[in-house]
Design a protein around this motif. Structure first.
Motif, PDB file in Angstrom:
ATOM      1  N   ARG A 278     -19.383 -27.393   5.597  1.00 25.01           N
ATOM      2  CA  ARG A 278     -18.162 -27.960   6.174  1.00 25.01           C
ATOM      3  C   ARG A 278     -18.389 -28.381   7.634  1.00 25.01           C
ATOM      4  O   ARG A 278     -18.017 -29.477   8.054  1.00 25.01           O
ATOM      5  CB  ARG A 278     -17.029 -26.931   6.091  1.00 25.01           C
ATOM      6  CG  ARG A 278     -15.640 -27.490   6.239  1.00 25.01           C
ATOM      7  CD  ARG A 278     -14.590 -26.476   5.778  1.00 25.01           C
ATOM      8  NE  ARG A 278     -14.950 -25.113   6.172  1.00 25.01           N
ATOM      9  CZ  ARG A 278     -14.718 -24.602   7.387  1.00 25.01           C
ATOM     10  NH1 ARG A 278     -14.127 -25.321   8.312  1.00 25.01           N
ATOM     11  NH2 ARG A 278     -15.078 -23.357   7.671  1.00 25.01           N
ATOM     12  N   LEU A 279     -19.045 -27.495   8.389  1.00 26.90           N
ATOM     13  CA  LEU A 279     -19.279 -27.813   9.800  1.00 26.90           C
ATOM     14  C   LEU A 279     -20.224 -28.999   9.950  1.00 26.90           C
ATOM     15  O   LEU A 279     -20.063 -29.832  10.841  1.00 26.90           O
ATOM     16  CB  LEU A 279     -19.839 -26.588  10.526  1.00 26.90           C
ATOM     17  CG  LEU A 279     -18.790 -25.510  10.806  1.00 26.90           C
ATOM     18  CD1 LEU A 279     -19.455 -24.221  11.262  1.00 26.90           C
ATOM     19  CD2 LEU A 279     -17.807 -26.004  11.869  1.00 26.90           C
ATOM     20  N   LEU A 280     -21.196 -29.067   9.066  1.00 30.42           N
ATOM     21  CA  LEU A 280     -22.102 -30.217   9.127  1.00 30.42           C
ATOM     22  C   LEU A 280     -21.346 -31.504   8.818  1.00 30.42           C
ATOM     23  O   LEU A 280     -21.648 -32.563   9.368  1.00 30.42           O
ATOM     24  CB  LEU A 280     -23.269 -30.029   8.153  1.00 30.42           C
ATOM     25  CG  LEU A 280     -24.340 -29.040   8.609  1.00 30.42           C
ATOM     26  CD1 LEU A 280     -25.318 -28.743   7.474  1.00 30.42           C
ATOM     27  CD2 LEU A 280     -25.087 -29.561   9.833  1.00 30.42           C
ATOM     28  N   GLY A 281     -20.363 -31.395   7.948  1.00 28.35           N
ATOM     29  CA  GLY A 281     -19.522 -32.554   7.667  1.00 28.35           C
ATOM     30  C   GLY A 281     -18.815 -33.024   8.932  1.00 28.35           C
ATOM     31  O   GLY A 281     -18.779 -34.224   9.232  1.00 28.35           O
ATOM     32  N   ARG A 282     -18.319 -32.068   9.701  1.00 27.40           N
ATOM     33  CA  ARG A 282     -17.650 -32.456  10.948  1.00 27.40           C
ATOM     34  C   ARG A 282     -18.646 -33.042  11.939  1.00 27.40           C
ATOM     35  O   ARG A 282     -18.335 -34.002  12.658  1.00 27.40           O
ATOM     36  CB  ARG A 282     -16.974 -31.235  11.584  1.00 27.40           C
ATOM     37  CG  ARG A 282     -15.822 -30.734  10.752  1.00 27.40           C
ATOM     38  CD  ARG A 282     -15.067 -29.627  11.459  1.00 27.40           C
ATOM     39  NE  ARG A 282     -14.163 -28.961  10.524  1.00 27.40           N
ATOM     40  CZ  ARG A 282     -13.594 -27.790  10.750  1.00 27.40           C
ATOM     41  NH1 ARG A 282     -13.819 -27.146  11.887  1.00 27.40           N
ATOM     42  NH2 ARG A 282     -12.793 -27.260   9.852  1.00 27.40           N
ATOM     43  N   ALA A 283     -19.818 -32.451  11.984  1.00 26.50           N
ATOM     44  CA  ALA A 283     -20.845 -32.974  12.897  1.00 26.50           C
ATOM     45  C   ALA A 283     -21.176 -34.415  12.522  1.00 26.50           C
ATOM     46  O   ALA A 283     -21.252 -35.299  13.381  1.00 26.50           O
ATOM     47  CB  ALA A 283     -22.100 -32.103  12.840  1.00 26.50           C
TER      48      ALA A 283
ATOM     49  N   ASP B 191     -16.315 -25.091  17.050  1.00 25.45           N
ATOM     50  CA  ASP B 191     -17.134 -25.555  15.935  1.00 25.45           C
ATOM     51  C   ASP B 191     -18.607 -25.582  16.320  1.00 25.45           C
ATOM     52  O   ASP B 191     -19.478 -25.258  15.513  1.00 25.45           O
ATOM     53  CB  ASP B 191     -16.697 -26.962  15.496  1.00 25.45           C
ATOM     54  CG  ASP B 191     -15.466 -26.924  14.592  1.00 25.45           C
ATOM     55  OD1 ASP B 191     -15.063 -25.801  14.196  1.00 25.45           O
ATOM     56  OD2 ASP B 191     -14.915 -27.999  14.293  1.00 25.45           O
ATOM     57  N   ARG B 192     -18.882 -25.986  17.532  1.00 23.45           N
ATOM     58  CA  ARG B 192     -20.273 -26.030  17.975  1.00 23.45           C
ATOM     59  C   ARG B 192     -20.884 -24.643  17.951  1.00 23.45           C
ATOM     60  O   ARG B 192     -22.005 -24.444  17.488  1.00 23.45           O
ATOM     61  CB  ARG B 192     -20.366 -26.623  19.383  1.00 23.45           C
ATOM     62  CG  ARG B 192     -20.228 -28.133  19.396  1.00 23.45           C
ATOM     63  CD  ARG B 192     -20.811 -28.725  20.660  1.00 23.45           C
ATOM     64  NE  ARG B 192     -20.172 -28.238  21.863  1.00 23.45           N
ATOM     65  CZ  ARG B 192     -19.174 -28.855  22.483  1.00 23.45           C
ATOM     66  NH1 ARG B 192     -18.706 -29.992  22.027  1.00 23.45           N
ATOM     67  NH2 ARG B 192     -18.662 -28.348  23.582  1.00 23.45           N
ATOM     68  N   VAL B 193     -20.122 -23.681  18.450  1.00 21.10           N
ATOM     69  CA  VAL B 193     -20.617 -22.309  18.457  1.00 21.10           C
ATOM     70  C   VAL B 193     -20.859 -21.815  17.029  1.00 21.10           C
ATOM     71  O   VAL B 193     -21.902 -21.249  16.707  1.00 21.10           O
ATOM     72  CB  VAL B 193     -19.632 -21.366  19.184  1.00 21.10           C
ATOM     73  CG1 VAL B 193     -20.017 -19.925  18.965  1.00 21.10           C
ATOM     74  CG2 VAL B 193     -19.579 -21.709  20.669  1.00 21.10           C
ATOM     75  N   ALA B 194     -19.882 -22.077  16.177  1.00 19.25           N
ATOM     76  CA  ALA B 194     -19.992 -21.610  14.790  1.00 19.25           C
ATOM     77  C   ALA B 194     -21.175 -22.261  14.092  1.00 19.25           C
ATOM     78  O   ALA B 194     -21.945 -21.609  13.370  1.00 19.25           O
ATOM     79  CB  ALA B 194     -18.691 -21.918  14.042  1.00 19.25           C
TER      80      ALA B 194
ATOM     81  N   LEU C 170     -26.506 -22.100  11.737  1.00 16.65           N
ATOM     82  CA  LEU C 170     -27.854 -22.672  11.676  1.00 16.65           C
ATOM     83  C   LEU C 170     -28.893 -21.596  11.995  1.00 16.65           C
ATOM     84  O   LEU C 170     -29.994 -21.606  11.445  1.00 16.65           O
ATOM     85  CB  LEU C 170     -27.983 -23.845  12.657  1.00 16.65           C
ATOM     86  CG  LEU C 170     -27.312 -25.132  12.208  1.00 16.65           C
ATOM     87  CD1 LEU C 170     -27.281 -26.153  13.341  1.00 16.65           C
ATOM     88  CD2 LEU C 170     -28.011 -25.711  10.985  1.00 16.65           C
ATOM     89  N   GLY C 171     -28.518 -20.670  12.859  1.00 16.30           N
ATOM     90  CA  GLY C 171     -29.414 -19.548  13.138  1.00 16.30           C
ATOM     91  C   GLY C 171     -29.688 -18.754  11.874  1.00 16.30           C
ATOM     92  O   GLY C 171     -30.832 -18.393  11.578  1.00 16.30           O
TER      93      GLY C 171
END
Lengths: 169, 169
Positions: free
Chosen positions: A151-156, B145-148, B153-154
């Motif tokens: 989901r977060l990659l989608g936002r990115a 979102d960036r933090v998450a 990704l870590g």
DNA sequence: CGCGTTTGCTTGAAGCCTAAACTAACCCGC
DNA sequence: GCGGGTTAGTTTAGGCTTCAAGCAAACGCG
């Protein structure tokens, strides 16, 4: 000569220790890049040792398998690579007997690429292995984490796509 | 043949419409790859048009800037690329006067690379622009979102690293 | 000391990739 | 029909990348 630390150091670790500013985004980008590179490198390695092929070849076969016969331009757009690149790739795959070219009679500029029976068989083997490798590499991530990451990659992606749009306009 | 949809189609969109299985992980991987590729392609493009340079050249300069003089091997490990690759890159950058090679007197197999004054100036310009570009591309993502994303990704990195470990053992 | 191994780097062959210039085919409007 | 513009694909030059083979320097250990 800085006796030089000998352990492998990934790009992210090496780069991420910088002062202030937009370093936040930079760290995120480096981690994203490192993660993708790790997977990609390993997939390339396995394709080479287990199937004597390469990632771009595999990708082209995958496009044909999933989207049916395609023109060179269609492949180029889907793979997000240049036109000339596809020309060379297709030439090699044709020489190996995995795909065939067929000129479109209605528009003789176009030619469609399709898998040969041998190409289909070959790709089926590779594809099954590939799917397993990806599952294996991401197995350490919980299902919830996978969903959240997706989901977060989608936002990115949306953020990046938006920035690219504005630039063009 | 297949009038062929003309709009750009990214790899993910094209590939992700497949049946069941480990497709979950596959979709995640494709999205990760697409996102990284979008950023990387744009960065390469801007480096080319604005500074007439390339990403690998920029990366090598970045390593030298941040980690001081390094041997070829040190650069190779940090950039996660092959040894022979660094040899060629260093040759070109030296020819352009951006870095210099210096043989280590204590171990004449080694040579350290360092930025020339001109290399330092050049990299400073590029680096500032680069940082801005990254910030711009990720600007559409909230800080949270960036933090998450960074955190997830870590975990992905750890998962992949773990899988690679097991394989070796 | 001397010889086998390891380490740092280079070379060569092959493939990947791009941008830019080009050719051939098609389309459109006159 | 025919000339200008567009589109599909190829070619070329240059750079990037890898692997594998090779060379020279250094190390280590008997």
């Amino acid at each position: 000569m800085s006796p030089d630390d000998q352990r492998p150091v990934d790009a992210e670790t090496a780069l991420a220790d910088a002062p202030a500013g937009h370093k936040d985004e930079l760290r995120l980008w480096l981690r994203l890049l490192t993660t993708a590179t790790m997977v990609e490198t390993e997939i390339r390695r396995r394709l080479r040792v287990q199937f004597a092929t390469t990632l771009p070849r595999f990708d082209l076969l995958a496009q044909l398998q999933r989207a049916g016969p395609l023109t060179l331009g269609g492949v180029s757009r889907r793979m997000m690579v240049s036109n000339g690149n596809v020309t060379g790739l297709a030439t090699r795959l044709e020489a190996e007997g995995l795909i065939e070219r067929r000129v479109n009679a209605a528009d003789r500029r176009e030619q469609s690429l399709r898998l040969t029976p041998r190409g289909k068989r070959e790709f089926a083997r590779q594809s099954a292995a590939h799917e397993g490798w990806i599952a294996e590499l991401f197995a350490g991530l919980s299902a919830a984490d996978r969903v959240a990451l997706h989901r977060l990659l989608g936002r990115a992606k949306a953020s990046i796509g938006g920035a690219l749009q504005e630039e063009t306009q």
